[in-house]
Design an enzyme around this catalytic site. Sequence first.
Site, mmCIF file in Angstrom:
data_model
loop_
_atom_site.group_PDB
_atom_site.id
_atom_site.type_symbol
_atom_site.label_atom_id
_atom_site.label_comp_id
_atom_site.label_asym_id
_atom_site.label_seq_id
_atom_site.Cartn_x
_atom_site.Cartn_y
_atom_site.Cartn_z
ATOM 1 N N LYS A 39 0.839 -1.203 0.000
ATOM 2 C CA LYS A 39 0.000 0.000 0.000
ATOM 3 C C LYS A 39 0.875 1.255 0.000
ATOM 4 O O LYS A 39 2.080 1.176 0.285
ATOM 5 C CB LYS A 39 -0.901 -0.015 1.240
ATOM 6 N N TYR A 249 16.144 30.551 6.255
ATOM 7 C CA TYR A 249 15.019 31.286 6.834
ATOM 8 C C TYR A 249 15.216 31.503 8.334
ATOM 9 O O TYR A 249 15.660 30.607 9.044
ATOM 10 C CB TYR A 249 13.721 30.511 6.615
HETATM 11 C C1 LIG Z 1 -0.098 -1.940 6.794
HETATM 12 C C2 LIG Z 1 -0.622 -3.260 7.223
HETATM 13 C C3 LIG Z 1 0.234 -4.352 7.382
HETATM 14 C C4 LIG Z 1 1.734 -4.233 7.338
HETATM 15 O O1 LIG Z 1 2.193 -3.730 8.582
HETATM 16 P P1 LIG Z 1 3.717 -3.438 8.918
HETATM 17 O O2 LIG Z 1 3.699 -2.985 10.319
HETATM 18 O O3 LIG Z 1 4.153 -2.369 7.989
HETATM 19 O O4 LIG Z 1 4.469 -4.707 8.712
HETATM 20 C C5 LIG Z 1 -0.347 -5.583 7.645
HETATM 21 N N1 LIG Z 1 -1.681 -5.715 7.778
HETATM 22 C C6 LIG Z 1 -2.530 -4.674 7.671
HETATM 23 C C7 LIG Z 1 -3.981 -4.896 7.851
HETATM 24 C C8 LIG Z 1 -2.030 -3.410 7.407
HETATM 25 O O5 LIG Z 1 -2.864 -2.379 7.325
#
Ligand SMILES: *Cc1c(COP(=O)(O)O)cnc(C)c1O
Length: 347
Positions: A39, A249
């Site tokens: 994702k 800045y």
């Molecule tokens: C993002 C996510 C993961 C992965 O988690 P990490 O902590 O990045 O390993 C796994 N399961 C679900 C439902 C997630 O939303």
Amino acid sequence: MTGLPPPTLRLRLDRDALAENWRTLDAMSGAARAGAAVKANCYGLGVDDCVPVLRDAGCRDFFVAHWGEVPDVIAHVPAEQVAVLHGPGNFEEAQYARASGAVPVIDSLRQAKLWSETGGGPCHVMIDTGINRLGISPQEIGDPVLASLDIQVLMSHLACADEDSTKNAQQLDAFREAIAKLPHRETSLANSAGIALGEEFHLDLTRPGLALYGGVPSPALEGRIAQVAYPEAQVIQTRRLRAGDTVGYNATFTASEDMRVGVVSLGYADGILRAWGGAHFAYGETWLPILGKVSMDMIVIDLTAAPELQEGDWVELPYHLPDAARQTSLSQYELLTVLGHRFNRAA
Ligand SMILES: *Cc1c(COP(=O)(O)O)cnc(C)c1O
């Protein structure tokens, strides 16, 4: 027309490290197989660069959050290997799920009803065992609409996997009760940190994200996970300061003596937030301190230790995620996902 010149900032990806991290997490998952959370554009590192590497390493289960993330992923892997964590929230999303072939994760009785009424078909189901985000509550499991679903993977998600918390065992117990009640093919609970919690958390399928991309969310993963992302940028100008001159800045840095500085083509618009103030860049083995505030497109560094550095040379921002998180007080997740669009990711 002449071609567009390459960007002056690049995100170097160690593809071998990415593949090796997946293999490490798959091996640590024991009898379970490891999937991959891809994702948010593979946590900011780029779907087109990362998904083929994960696929070629052997990964067959990919997780995105939004339907809008599906097309880029299914350009590289079969749609039935892609699960959408936010599920079908409305009719258009349910239609798109069927048209694309990506698998919805059903997160509520309302989504279950929608999926079922629009034709049903293979789906995953998220049970909320205590994080109280998306998912069906244990009290709702008896609802008849769930019995009508063709559940492939029954899932839950841990709230405190990166801590030694009693909540982990509580969530596992609650998930086991759900597993006993709902027909399904496979089960999945562990994210990256969850893999390190031990065998009983592995079930059939694990879902690492952060650790694939070099994050180290738990001590058990220290030394086993390699850095994947290396932000680098050109020094686009060097200049000499006189004693008393200020930088950036609000003039927060004042030179106490004459010195040479460089302007690095990187800023908070690229995700290098002001939290990096006071840190340093690396030029080979040499450390070059950041001076003054981070600007939108520029960071000024002290070149005293690198008299040989010339305009056009590249410097690296140390991005070993556990160290960078300590340095900036940002989370390892934030450090990856804020990396901006101007980086040349093909480098
Ligand atoms: C993002 C996510 C993961 C992965 O988690 P990490 O902590 O990045 O390993 C796994 N399961 C679900 C439902 C997630 O939303």
